[in-house]
Design an enzyme around this catalytic site. Structure first.
Site, PDB file in Angstrom:
ATOM      1  N   ASP A 248      91.845   3.203  17.104  1.00  0.00           N
ATOM      2  CA  ASP A 248      91.012   4.333  16.742  1.00  0.00           C
ATOM      3  C   ASP A 248      90.902   5.222  17.971  1.00  0.00           C
ATOM      4  O   ASP A 248      91.273   4.840  19.083  1.00  0.00           O
ATOM      5  CB  ASP A 248      89.640   3.845  16.243  1.00  0.00           C
TER       6      ASP A 248
HETATM    7  C1  GLC Z   1      87.780   8.774  14.270  1.00  0.00           C
HETATM    8  C2  GLC Z   1      87.530   7.767  13.178  1.00  0.00           C
HETATM    9  C3  GLC Z   1      88.779   7.356  12.450  1.00  0.00           C
HETATM   10  C4  GLC Z   1      89.723   8.532  12.369  1.00  0.00           C
HETATM   11  C5  GLC Z   1      90.194   8.816  13.784  1.00  0.00           C
HETATM   12  C6  GLC Z   1      91.147  10.016  13.852  1.00  0.00           C
HETATM   13  O1  GLC Z   1      87.016   8.490  15.400  1.00  0.00           O
HETATM   14  O2  GLC Z   1      86.832   6.580  13.541  1.00  0.00           O
HETATM   15  O3  GLC Z   1      88.385   6.865  11.155  1.00  0.00           O
HETATM   16  O4  GLC Z   1      90.829   8.237  11.532  1.00  0.00           O
HETATM   17  O5  GLC Z   1      89.109   9.002  14.686  1.00  0.00           O
HETATM   18  O6  GLC Z   1      90.432  11.181  13.596  1.00  0.00           O
END
Ligand code: GLC
Length: 716
Positions: A269
């Site tokens: 993430d």
């Molecule tokens: C965010 C979220 C995740 C998302 C990623 C890309 O922090 O936790 O669900 O897909 O970053 O935006």
């Protein structure tokens, strides 16, 4: 830069994927390999400023996050540089958060689950993939299949509810919708694993999950998504029992790779690798990178630690080159498998024309209709045809963005009809519709109560639209309470005091505390955050053009003080309410599966083909449902099991099958379930090993229940 060798095996589409991966990997330098594990957000870049920002966007970078404004030209320019200006011409893969629609916004996943219609989930994901691909997206960071244990957690709106079986079915439908079609968009199961148990519903927090609960509740939807062929997985932010998910080798390697045979790629993430330092698992960025890669994270999203540290870690021997090669091979494999080498460009087409195609808006409206849940109705709904004076009240009566919910960044609030506009269109000519907000969603002022109350007094019915703004749920949107924000509850009580029938409409991303307003409500309808066509769907439901068929896919607590509360709890050691809170009711406001209709469905008793079933056998259970009312409707039958005595205690109810069907007024229909013990009655032990044992099983559907026995083998 000389063009890549066109005769190389990796450039030949007819070669097997593994041969192409091996050939390309063998040609890559360490720096080129590491850049394939590096993912950057495109943010506010544009085709014109790329030349000044060459360091930020090297042609060798492996992937980008397109979460900014849609810009196909930018995406294709970054791809042109990757394909034409890098030594090996490896195309980049472009990801984005296409969670519940791209340009056409569908209901939030929690609402989708309440429609109990996997085919709609698949169709909506397919529509989203087509729109996203037309805007340059190759990879969506969806479906989110986390298991939420506390609806104060803002991301409950992104889940498919509290039943692991339902999340497995809907997550699978979403994976197939995204991937199985042309253009295909790679899916991403997230957030692996256990993020939904964020302590106290606070986001990014520690998650204390027993192995038994992990295997029973959190992991099944991920395993189902892997079986459905999901190309990618995203590791979570959460500290999982002391080893953060993004550095948890047991999850990312033992479970995901060894047990489940997943051969796609794992992306962290956003900044989750760097966050290992704050979480206390790494003393510096190099250690964070080393631990995430060793555990099984292939691509580092956003924080750049892999790009900064891996070369040194490899040359110093702290990271074996073989591990880097494995990660790069996984990235290349996904790129070969989704056809990026042959089709690196996403071409503008009719889909990029605005506004969204009518066919998608119709699908969005159909989905929104089916996701609406009628929680209470004293008979005021559907609005009687003779009603001519309606007061439309509340802070969400004229909101657009709130209807889209979170993760709708590619949608257009300005094109989203409001509830007021939809009702104006739907109500019979000559109906007066007086609109008064009465208060803000979260404001402290009651200055406009009086005009709202006056509007109610002059009306035959008041429709009161309450709930949340879009940003009050989603990421980093945890709340300490489920109470209606601001002065909304007081407004409701003031309007109800007029004695005019009040229909409460909830626009929300989570269950909300209704205890003080439920008694005064003539009806309560949860419209969730229903997307681009939420208002039209709601107007259809209120006027009776459609008969609500949604059922809650999440238990609706009376208040935050009841949490945790769910349908799949274990029994307490003592009967009845012994051990429950002595200062309030134990039952939730509304049970999992609750949902009313404008008609009445009656259930026969359950009929079992036999009183026993062999472990390797099958047993048919069925019942007859009759639409005993005078309106057509759709009924979802939820089938639960209870194993009253097992080697590991079992929940009071486990959802194992569901079926939705339309029944005309007066029609009867048989709903059946072919029970297969290995699939439906086995349960995991604390190490995820399936346990299936002889014994009695209680099966329940609606008000009906029946018992049968699982026997070791066919009795003589
Ligand atoms: C965010 C979220 C995740 C998302 C990623 C890309 O922090 O936790 O669900 O897909 O970053 O935006």
């Amino acid at each position: 830069m000389p063009p890549p060798d066109a005769t190389a095996a990796y450039r030949r589409a007819e070669e097997p994927v593994e041969a192409r991966v091996c050939d390309l990997l063998a040609r890559m330098t360490l720096a080129e390999k590491i850049d394939q594990l590096h993912q950057v957000g495109v943010g506010d870049a544009n085709p014109n400023n790329l030349s000044e920002r060459r360091e930020e966007f090297q042609p060798t970078f492996g992937s980008y996050v397109l979460n900014g404004a849609p810009d196909l030209a930018l995406r294709n320019e970054l791809q042109r540089r990757a394909v034409e200006e890098s030594r090996l011409g490896i195309p980049a893969i472009f990801g984005a958060d296409v969670i519940h629609g791209y340009r056409t916004i569908f209901p939030i996943p929690l609402a989708q689950a309440c429609a109990w219609n996997p085919a709609l989930v698949r169709r909506a994901s397919r529509a989203a993939a087509e729109e996203a691909a037309a805007h340059g997206v190759d990879w969506t960071f969806a479906p989110m299949v986390d298991h939420c244990v506390d609806p104060r957690w803002g991301r409950v709106c992104e889940t498919f509810g509290e039943a692991p079986f339902a999340s497995s079915v809907f997550g699978t439908a979403a994976v197939c919708g995204f991937q199985d079609g042309e253009p295909s968009v790679a899916a991403c199961l997230k957030h692996f694993a256990g993020y939904g148990a964020s302590e106290g519903g606070r986001d990014y927090s520690y998650t204390d999950i027993s192995p038994q609960r992990l295997w029973e509740a959190h992991l099944p939807p991920f395993e189902a998504g892997i079986r459905a062929g999901a190309s990618t997985v995203m590791s979570g932010f959460n500290d999982l029992n002391g080893i953060p998910a993004t550095a948890n080798a047991y999850m990312l390697t033992e479970v995901l790779r060894t047990r489940w045979g997943f051969d796609g790629l794992v992306v962290s993430d956003s900044n989750a690798v760097q966050q290992l330092m704050r979480q206390g698992l790494a003393g510096d960025e190099a250690e964070a990178a080393q631990k995430a890669l060793a555990a099984g994270v292939d691509i580092d999203m956003a924080d750049g630690l892999y790009r900064a540290a891996l070369a040194g870690l490899v040359t110093s021997g702290r990271v074996p080159l073989a591990r880097v090669d494995t990660a790069v091979a996984r990235v290349l494999r996904v790129k070969f498998e989704i056809g990026l080498f042959e089709h690196p460009w996403r071409l503008a087409n009719a889909l990029t024309a605005q506004p969204p195609a009518p066919v998608r808006l119709e699908l969005a409206e159909e989905f929104a209709r089916e996701s609406i849940v009628l929680l209470k109705n004293t008979g005021v709904l559907p609005l009687a045809g003779g009603v001519r004076r309606v007061a439309l009240l509340g802070p969400l009566a004229e909101s657009r963005g709130a209807l889209l919910g979170s993760w709708a960044m590619f949608g257009r609030a300005d094109e989203t009809p409001t509830i007021a506009e939809a009702l104006r269109e739907e109500l019979p000519a000559g109906t007066t519709l007086r609109i008064e907000a009465g208060c803000d969603v979260a404001g402290t002022s009651a200055a406009n109560f009086e005009v709202a109350v006056a509007a109610a007094r002059d009306a035959e019915v008041a429709i009161l639209c309450l709930g949340e703004e879009a940003e009050m749920s989603g990421e980093n949107a945890s709340r300490s309470t489920l109470r209606l924000a601001g002065k909304q509850e007081e407004l409701a009580l003031a309007v109800m005091a007029t004695g005019v029938p009040v229909v409460v409409v909830l626009v929300t991303g989570r269950p909300l505390e209704l205890g003080r307003i439920e008694p005064g409500a003539a009806a309560i309808v949860v419209a969730w955050q229903g997307g681009s066509r939420a208002a039209a769907a709601l107007a259809d439901a209120l006027t009776g053009r459609c008969n609500p068929s949604g059922r809650l896919a999440i238990t609706w607590p009376r208040s935050a003080e009841q949490i945790p509360v769910a349908h799949h709890v274990r029994p307490r050691a003592r009967p009845d309410d012994a051990g429950a809170y002595r200062d309030g009711p134990t039952a939730p406001q509304y049970e999992f599966g609750h949902g009313l209709s404008y008609t009445t469905f009656t259930y026969s008793s359950i009929r079992l083909a036999s009183a026993t079933v062999a472990i390797g056998g099958r047993l048919r259970a069925e019942l007859t449902v009759t639409n005993a009312g005078d309106r057509d409707g759709s009924e979802t039958v939820l089938w639960f099991i209870r194993d009253p005595a097992a080697s590991i205690t079992r929940p009071l109810a486990e959802l194992k099958h569901f079926e939705k069907a339309a029944l005309c007024a007066g029609e009867s229909r048989v709903y059946g379930w072919e029970i297969e013990p290995a699939r439906d009655l086995a349960f995991p032990d604390a190490d995820g090993r399936a346990v299936l044992e002889p014994g009695e099983i209680v099966v329940r559907a609606g008000p009906s229940a029946a018992r049968f026995a699982v026997v070791a083998a066919n009795p003589i």
